[in-house]
Design an enzyme around this catalytic site. Sequence first.
Site, PDB file in Angstrom:
ATOM      1  N   TYR A 202      -5.201  -0.135 -11.715  1.00 28.42           N
ATOM      2  CA  TYR A 202      -4.416   0.974 -11.146  1.00 28.42           C
ATOM      3  C   TYR A 202      -4.363   2.146 -12.138  1.00 28.42           C
ATOM      4  CZ  TYR A 202      -0.343   3.835 -10.231  1.00 28.42           C
ATOM      5  OH  TYR A 202       0.491   4.915 -10.059  1.00 28.42           O
TER       6      TYR A 202
ATOM      7  N   LEU B 275      -0.932   6.805   6.967  1.00 26.24           N
ATOM      8  CA  LEU B 275       0.172   5.974   7.483  1.00 26.24           C
ATOM      9  C   LEU B 275      -0.061   4.480   7.266  1.00 26.24           C
ATOM     10  CD1 LEU B 275       1.330   7.785  10.755  1.00 26.24           C
ATOM     11  CD2 LEU B 275       2.216   8.012   8.433  1.00 26.24           C
TER      12      LEU B 275
END
Length: 331
Positions: free
Chosen positions: A146, A32
């Site tokens: 990334y 979360l």
Amino acid sequence: MILVTGGAGYVGSHLVMALLEKNIDVIVFDSLELGHIETIETLKQYGNLKFIKGNLKNIDDIRGVFMSNKGIEAVVHFAAYSQVAESVKNPQKYYYNNVYGTLNLLNAMLEFDVKKIVFSSTAATYGEPVYTPIDEKHPQNPINPYGMTKLMIERIMDDYDKAYGLKSVRLRYFNVAGADSKARIGEWHEPETHLIPNVLKATSDKSFKMFGTDYDTADGTCVRDYINVEDLAKAHILALDYLNNGGETNYFNLGTKTGNSVKEVFAVCEEVKNSKIPLEIYPRREGDPATLVADNSKAKSMLNWKPVHNLEYSVKTAYEWENAFKNKIAK
Ligand code: UDP
């Protein structure tokens, strides 16, 4: 029962919705940090969903999931950081979270004898295109951390198959677009960096910034392959079927084979909103290749997948989600 890491995020939540609508039980594991509890609460209305809050960087968090849930047949792994610019500034954060977190997941899977995984990979593993459209044989030379984290994970997965028989399907996404057809869930990033939500959100106070109009493309703006998020979710279900039917470790591009320029996307957004959108031209954003379009024939032939939604549909659903979302937040 399917374990979905990162199921409270954008693409993950659309897969969870698709699984629940097929009456498949789902466990979502999400920290979360970037995902939203509101998304989980919405998803829970549509089927048997168990939510477990945890972080892949803590091996005990993920071991605990397998320990207390014996019926997990396969994992779909979305949990990752995915901002290219941030990864260039802070590679440590990306390698640690994405690569180390995935190693913990894979090791926990081996420990509990779960041997099937579908992994969210990316067109960013290809780097600067050498030819277009990009097929799966295109060299993988990521130009940012990334993309490199995702490529490293792909390579780790190859070795884990050879040594331990862990079967993986890596889905290399192009540009994901749109939202749930009923506007129940959608794209929710803070801050938002993606094209379509940024165009739709633009106001007279905060105009849309178009990054670069001097690329070597037909209208000077970057060309991307926008794949609808529900079509993308469908591909994950087909990838799970593929593994369940004994499919070998494999990798597939997910795109439409159609390129649209930033100017074209902007025009579709104005059409869908039926109004002029304030626009400012900015210099190029660092690290953006001129053109990225997928050759999707492998996924079509081997997974029997076919994207059905076009760019207009994606923009329309994104806009409907944007409105539904604003109403929800205003309440
Ligand atoms: N873009 C833009 N303004 C924005 C966001 C994106 O002009 O506010 C451009 C960006 O430079 C790229 C294209 O839109 O050419 C798609 O960018 P996005 O971040 O949506 O996806 P990416 O291709 O980086 O994965």
